[in-house]
Structures are given as C-alpha cells and as structure tokens.
Design a protein around this motif. Structure first.
Motif, PDB file in Angstrom:
ATOM      1  N   THR A 112       1.685 -27.438  31.899  1.00 58.02           N
ATOM      2  CA  THR A 112       3.138 -27.578  31.977  1.00 58.02           C
ATOM      3  C   THR A 112       3.475 -28.891  32.684  1.00 58.02           C
ATOM      4  O   THR A 112       2.876 -29.211  33.708  1.00 58.02           O
ATOM      5  N   VAL A 114       5.936 -30.903  34.956  1.00 58.48           N
ATOM      6  CA  VAL A 114       6.958 -30.586  35.955  1.00 58.48           C
ATOM      7  C   VAL A 114       7.498 -31.891  36.539  1.00 58.48           C
ATOM      8  O   VAL A 114       6.734 -32.683  37.092  1.00 58.48           O
ATOM      9  N   GLU A 120      10.474 -27.765  35.452  1.00 60.39           N
ATOM     10  CA  GLU A 120       9.594 -27.645  34.284  1.00 60.39           C
ATOM     11  C   GLU A 120      10.281 -28.225  33.051  1.00 60.39           C
ATOM     12  O   GLU A 120      11.428 -27.910  32.759  1.00 60.39           O
ATOM     13  N   THR A 123       5.297 -28.852  27.622  1.00 62.90           N
ATOM     14  CA  THR A 123       3.849 -28.694  27.637  1.00 62.90           C
ATOM     15  C   THR A 123       3.175 -29.964  27.137  1.00 62.90           C
ATOM     16  O   THR A 123       3.628 -30.571  26.166  1.00 62.90           O
ATOM     17  N   GLN A 163      -0.528 -27.506  35.944  1.00 68.00           N
ATOM     18  CA  GLN A 163       0.688 -28.307  35.879  1.00 68.00           C
ATOM     19  C   GLN A 163       0.373 -29.782  36.097  1.00 68.00           C
ATOM     20  O   GLN A 163      -0.508 -30.123  36.880  1.00 68.00           O
ATOM     21  N   TYR A 165       2.404 -33.228  37.269  1.00 67.90           N
ATOM     22  CA  TYR A 165       3.638 -33.597  37.954  1.00 67.90           C
ATOM     23  C   TYR A 165       4.048 -35.022  37.595  1.00 67.90           C
ATOM     24  O   TYR A 165       3.221 -35.930  37.626  1.00 67.90           O
TER      25      TYR A 165
END
Length: 191
Positions: A112, A114, A120, A123, A163, A165
C-alpha cells in the motif's frame, strides 16, 4: 531454479576478442561487489524463460558498469557470439542486505502506498526503470499514477505493514485525475 527465483544482474553486450570473452553490462551500484562471482544464470534471446547455468572463470571491470566476462566452456568467438543479448541472472538469495527502510523493487509490489499528508492512496503495481529515473506505478482512483523514485518523494518501506511511504508534491495526483485544458476544450467543442 526458475526465473522467479532470480533477479537480473545485467546482460551481455557483445563478444570481446577471439577466445570466448564477452562484454557485459551489470545493472548494479558497484561492480566491485561482483568480481568474485562464481556462477551466473543466462536466459538466451531465443529462450527468454529458460535459465542456463554457467560457471564464471573471470570478471574484469571496465569503464562504468561494463565488465569483461569469461565463462567456463566458452572458448571461441563463435560460441560467445551465441550469448549476445543474453540476460544475466543471480538467485534472489544473492542480493545484498539492505538497511531497514530500503527496499528492492520486486519486494514491494502489492504494498500500500501511504502519503504523509493524504494517507493511503493505492497499491504498488509495477516499477518502470527509465533512462532518466525509476518510476513507481500505483493504481489510484482507477488511474495509473507514476511517482519518481527519489529520496524526496519515496521515503521508505515498512515490510511488516506492507506499506511504502511517500511525500507527494501538491498537484501530482491532479495531473492524472483532472483532464488537461486541451482535453477539456475538445470535450466542450464536441458538445
């Protein structure tokens, strides 16, 4: 070993000399890390999914990321010529360890994305390795959005949370979501 269990180290550019040497490009940060390479796996141009194991006799650095490579059993220019254009692969286990916040592209597909301000977003679907820079491709509101992979925009990955970032500049997402002025003008004219 299958192709999915390897990463691409580089590719063979051309033959070098008459005794089976080839010039190759290593797509790595530091060629010196690979001077003691013992084995490499090739995918030949005519069979891009089949790996062929070759023992390495010698790796000699050249300029930049180019090396001269001598593979065991390849003794003549005619044999080396058949390898032109082959991709060089190594097992994924041979990848150097990274620091905690760093990542290999193949490791974060499906993570994901973020954003520090927006939360969020979508993908990770792919990475494009372009001549200018690498781009992270994510799906956001039905659109593919490309994010330049630079420290200022892509800060780190959390493998436990799956995730990646990012800190996107204002307006980047709008470029993909809002029609351009020209597209809007054409739509207005069609009405």
């Amino acid at each position: 070993m299958t192709l999915d269990e390897t990463y691409q180290l580089g590719y063979i550019l051309k033959t070098h000399g008459l005794r089976g040497h080839v010039a190759a490009h290593f797509d790595v940060d530091d060629v010196a890390d690979y001077l003691k390479l013992k084995t490499v796996y090739l995918t030949l141009p005519g069979a891009p999914t089949k790996l062929v194991e070759h023992k390495v006799e010698k790796v000699q650095p050249q300029s930049g990321n180019k090396v001269l490579l001598k593979l065991k059993g390849i003794e003549r220019i005619e044999e080396a010529e058949l390898l032109r254009g082959s991709q060089l692969h190594l097992p994924l286990a041979a990848l150097p360890e990274l620091e905690d916040d760093q990542f290999y592209f193949h490791d974060v597909i499906g993570f994901t994305v973020v954003d520090e301000n927006l939360g969020e977003l979508g993908t990770v679907e792919n990475f494009y390795e372009l001549p200018q820079q690498d781009m992270l491709a994510m799906r956001y509101q039905g659109q593919e959005v490309l994010i330049p992979v630079v420290d200022e925009l892509v800060s780190h990955a959390d493998h436990a949370k799956k995730q990646v970032y990012v800190n996107l500049p204002d307006g980047l997402l709008d470029v993909y979501l809002k029609p351009s002025t020209r597209q809007q003008d054409e739509a207005d004219e069609a009405e």
